[in-house]
Design an enzyme around this catalytic site. Structure first.
Site, PDB file in Angstrom:
ATOM      1  N   GLU A  73       0.850  -1.190   0.000  1.00  0.00           N
ATOM      2  CA  GLU A  73       0.000   0.000   0.000  1.00  0.00           C
ATOM      3  C   GLU A  73       0.882   1.234   0.000  1.00  0.00           C
ATOM      4  O   GLU A  73       1.785   1.365   0.826  1.00  0.00           O
ATOM      5  CB  GLU A  73      -0.925  -0.007   1.222  1.00  0.00           C
ATOM      6  CG  GLU A  73      -1.891   1.163   1.197  1.00  0.00           C
ATOM      7  CD  GLU A  73      -2.829   1.207   2.401  1.00  0.00           C
ATOM      8  OE1 GLU A  73      -2.986   0.182   3.103  1.00  0.00           O
ATOM      9  OE2 GLU A  73      -3.376   2.286   2.647  1.00  0.00           O
ATOM     10  N   GLU A  98       5.032   5.007   3.560  1.00  0.00           N
ATOM     11  CA  GLU A  98       4.396   6.210   4.101  1.00  0.00           C
ATOM     12  C   GLU A  98       5.475   7.194   4.535  1.00  0.00           C
ATOM     13  O   GLU A  98       6.422   6.801   5.209  1.00  0.00           O
ATOM     14  CB  GLU A  98       3.483   5.824   5.289  1.00  0.00           C
ATOM     15  CG  GLU A  98       2.839   6.981   6.019  1.00  0.00           C
ATOM     16  CD  GLU A  98       2.054   7.935   5.097  1.00  0.00           C
ATOM     17  OE1 GLU A  98       1.064   7.511   4.493  1.00  0.00           O
ATOM     18  OE2 GLU A  98       2.472   9.109   4.988  1.00  0.00           O
ATOM     19  N   ASP A 125       9.463   7.961   0.110  1.00  0.00           N
ATOM     20  CA  ASP A 125       8.687   8.439  -1.029  1.00  0.00           C
ATOM     21  C   ASP A 125       8.518   7.266  -1.999  1.00  0.00           C
ATOM     22  O   ASP A 125       9.499   6.630  -2.411  1.00  0.00           O
ATOM     23  CB  ASP A 125       9.473   9.599  -1.680  1.00  0.00           C
ATOM     24  CG  ASP A 125       8.822  10.142  -2.943  1.00  0.00           C
ATOM     25  OD1 ASP A 125       7.765   9.627  -3.362  1.00  0.00           O
ATOM     26  OD2 ASP A 125       9.390  11.094  -3.519  1.00  0.00           O
ATOM     27  N   ASP A 148      -3.364  11.852  -1.700  1.00  0.00           N
ATOM     28  CA  ASP A 148      -3.614  13.291  -1.536  1.00  0.00           C
ATOM     29  C   ASP A 148      -4.179  13.856  -2.837  1.00  0.00           C
ATOM     30  O   ASP A 148      -3.554  13.726  -3.890  1.00  0.00           O
ATOM     31  CB  ASP A 148      -2.316  14.011  -1.166  1.00  0.00           C
ATOM     32  CG  ASP A 148      -1.828  13.585   0.214  1.00  0.00           C
ATOM     33  OD1 ASP A 148      -2.617  13.658   1.175  1.00  0.00           O
ATOM     34  OD2 ASP A 148      -0.669  13.147   0.325  1.00  0.00           O
ATOM     35  N   LYS A 152      -6.283  21.990  -6.021  1.00  0.00           N
ATOM     36  CA  LYS A 152      -6.126  23.155  -6.908  1.00  0.00           C
ATOM     37  C   LYS A 152      -5.433  22.765  -8.210  1.00  0.00           C
ATOM     38  O   LYS A 152      -4.484  21.991  -8.193  1.00  0.00           O
ATOM     39  CB  LYS A 152      -5.294  24.232  -6.200  1.00  0.00           C
ATOM     40  CG  LYS A 152      -6.007  24.815  -5.012  1.00  0.00           C
ATOM     41  CD  LYS A 152      -5.180  25.913  -4.365  1.00  0.00           C
ATOM     42  CE  LYS A 152      -5.907  26.427  -3.145  1.00  0.00           C
ATOM     43  NZ  LYS A 152      -5.013  27.070  -2.183  1.00  0.00           N
ATOM     44  N   ASP A 184     -12.020   9.859  -3.176  1.00  0.00           N
ATOM     45  CA  ASP A 184     -13.326  10.495  -2.951  1.00  0.00           C
ATOM     46  C   ASP A 184     -13.388  11.819  -3.716  1.00  0.00           C
ATOM     47  O   ASP A 184     -14.297  12.602  -3.511  1.00  0.00           O
ATOM     48  CB  ASP A 184     -13.564  10.756  -1.460  1.00  0.00           C
ATOM     49  CG  ASP A 184     -12.583  11.760  -0.887  1.00  0.00           C
ATOM     50  OD1 ASP A 184     -11.541  12.028  -1.531  1.00  0.00           O
ATOM     51  OD2 ASP A 184     -12.853  12.291   0.210  1.00  0.00           O
ATOM     52  N   THR A 218     -11.945   3.858   6.349  1.00  0.00           N
ATOM     53  CA  THR A 218     -10.958   4.590   7.145  1.00  0.00           C
ATOM     54  C   THR A 218     -11.518   5.982   7.463  1.00  0.00           C
ATOM     55  O   THR A 218     -12.531   6.405   6.905  1.00  0.00           O
ATOM     56  CB  THR A 218      -9.635   4.764   6.370  1.00  0.00           C
ATOM     57  OG1 THR A 218      -9.875   5.591   5.230  1.00  0.00           O
ATOM     58  CG2 THR A 218      -9.065   3.440   5.928  1.00  0.00           C
TER      59      THR A 218
HETATM   60  C1  SAM Z   1      -4.923  11.413   2.078  1.00  0.00           C
HETATM   61  S1  SAM Z   1      -3.874  10.358   2.979  1.00  0.00           S
HETATM   62  C2  SAM Z   1      -4.736   8.794   2.960  1.00  0.00           C
HETATM   63  C3  SAM Z   1      -4.189   7.806   3.960  1.00  0.00           C
HETATM   64  C4  SAM Z   1      -4.758   6.386   3.896  1.00  0.00           C
HETATM   65  N1  SAM Z   1      -4.477   5.738   2.636  1.00  0.00           N
HETATM   66  C5  SAM Z   1      -6.246   6.361   4.194  1.00  0.00           C
HETATM   67  O1  SAM Z   1      -7.013   5.981   3.316  1.00  0.00           O
HETATM   68  O2  SAM Z   1      -6.623   6.698   5.324  1.00  0.00           O
HETATM   69  C6  SAM Z   1      -2.555  10.141   1.821  1.00  0.00           C
HETATM   70  C7  SAM Z   1      -1.278   9.614   2.454  1.00  0.00           C
HETATM   71  O3  SAM Z   1      -0.319   9.371   1.455  1.00  0.00           O
HETATM   72  C8  SAM Z   1       0.960   9.736   1.933  1.00  0.00           C
HETATM   73  N2  SAM Z   1       1.794   9.995   0.743  1.00  0.00           N
HETATM   74  C9  SAM Z   1       1.615  10.958  -0.176  1.00  0.00           C
HETATM   75  N3  SAM Z   1       2.536  10.877  -1.150  1.00  0.00           N
HETATM   76  C10 SAM Z   1       3.330   9.818  -0.841  1.00  0.00           C
HETATM   77  C11 SAM Z   1       4.475   9.233  -1.463  1.00  0.00           C
HETATM   78  N4  SAM Z   1       4.977   9.729  -2.607  1.00  0.00           N
HETATM   79  N5  SAM Z   1       5.053   8.168  -0.885  1.00  0.00           N
HETATM   80  C12 SAM Z   1       4.552   7.654   0.278  1.00  0.00           C
HETATM   81  N6  SAM Z   1       3.469   8.176   0.922  1.00  0.00           N
HETATM   82  C13 SAM Z   1       2.871   9.242   0.375  1.00  0.00           C
HETATM   83  C14 SAM Z   1       0.676  10.956   2.795  1.00  0.00           C
HETATM   84  O4  SAM Z   1       1.698  11.177   3.755  1.00  0.00           O
HETATM   85  C15 SAM Z   1      -0.651  10.576   3.442  1.00  0.00           C
HETATM   86  O5  SAM Z   1      -0.477   9.925   4.667  1.00  0.00           O
END
Ligand code: SAM
Length: 239
Positions: A73, A98, A125, A148, A152, A184, A218
């Site tokens: 994931e 993460e 990353d 994320d 914008k 979403d 979640t």
């Molecule tokens: C909007 S949150 C959703 C978290 C989780 N998947 C949920 O459904 O509750 C998006 C997550 O992706 C992580 N994230 C964003 N870009 C990433 C990347 N390039 N590599 C690893 N994690 C990343 C962010 O830190 C954040 O915790």
């Protein structure tokens, strides 16, 4: 675009996240102190604390201490989906990527609470991780739940799921392996659909999937639902 999707040695100007600090709660700190050495991968860095030394390779069987299918994931957040899935499938190994350290620490808290041991985490990353750190064709499934959305327009270039990301997803999935996504955010859902439609290495129906039953609701999904948003699931199969 100045970033390269395949060669992480190039400096990336645009990443899909903002590095958030945030202190660990006492519980998270205890879980980190007790469990990180066993469950959080020790990743040698290139430049920043979320980068990967391009010469570093992960041996999944060595990391999990057994030979089993691996589901990964990206953006596992607080680990709600990851730990839920791992508890339901003790015969499968789960890897979470993460960049948010308190999220990783919270995942360790939940793992301990649920007595789950078939999870490993990496504070990294996903782009460099998929480019070089992970073995080619090593994964059974790749999951991206609620990435994320970067609402914008001027930030859309920060979105993770773009044409540039397709070769990376294709690289790590075994033939027949599944890439699952959910969002979403309608405009991002549409972008994902278009990206998958163009994605040569994947078979894609062209339309939305049923909600994936293996995903618990979640906090993120609940927030979207509370705001009246439609949750879109997508899935594609590696050719
Ligand atoms: C909007 S949150 C959703 C978290 C989780 N998947 C949920 O459904 O509750 C998006 C997550 O992706 C992580 N994230 C964003 N870009 C990433 C990347 N390039 N590599 C690893 N994690 C990343 C962010 O830190 C954040 O915790």
């Amino acid at each position: 675009m100045s970033e390269s999707p395949v060669d992480p040695r190039h400096h990336r100007d645009v990443v899909s996240f903002i590095r958030r600090g945030g202190r660990l709660t006492e519980r998270q700190q205890h879980a980190w102190d007790d469990l990180a050495a066993s469950y959080v991968l020790d990743v040698p860095r290139a430049v920043s604390s979320t980068s990967v030394d391009p010469d570093f390779r992960v041996d999944l069987a060595a990391v999990f201490g057994r030979q089993a299918p691996v589901v990964m994931e990206i953006g596992s957040g607080r680990g709600e989906s990851l730990v839920h899935a791992a508890a339901e499938h003790p015969d499968i190994d789960f890897l979470g990527l993460e960049v948010y350290v308190p999220g990783v620490a919270q995942t360790l808290v939940t793992m301990r609470h649920e007595n789950v041991t078939n999870v490993r985490l990496a504070v990294v990353d996903a782009v460099p991780a998929l480019s070089t750190m992970l073995p080619a064709a090593g994964l059974e499934e790749l999951r991206v739940w609620f990435p994320d959305p970067w609402h914008k327009k001027r930030h859309h270039k920060r979105r993770l799921v773009t044409d540039h990301f397709v070769p990376l997803a294709a690289r790590v999935l075994r033939p027949g392996g599944v890439w699952r996504l959910a969002t979403d955010w309608e405009d991002y859902a549409e972008q994902m659909r278009e990206v998958l439609d163009r994605a040569e290495p994947f078979e894609f129906s062209g339309t939305w999937s049923e909600r994936f039953s293996g995903r618990p609701i979640t906090k993120f999904e609940a927030k979207g639902l509370a705001k009246g948003r439609t949750i879109r699931d997508l899935s594609a199969v590696r050719r």
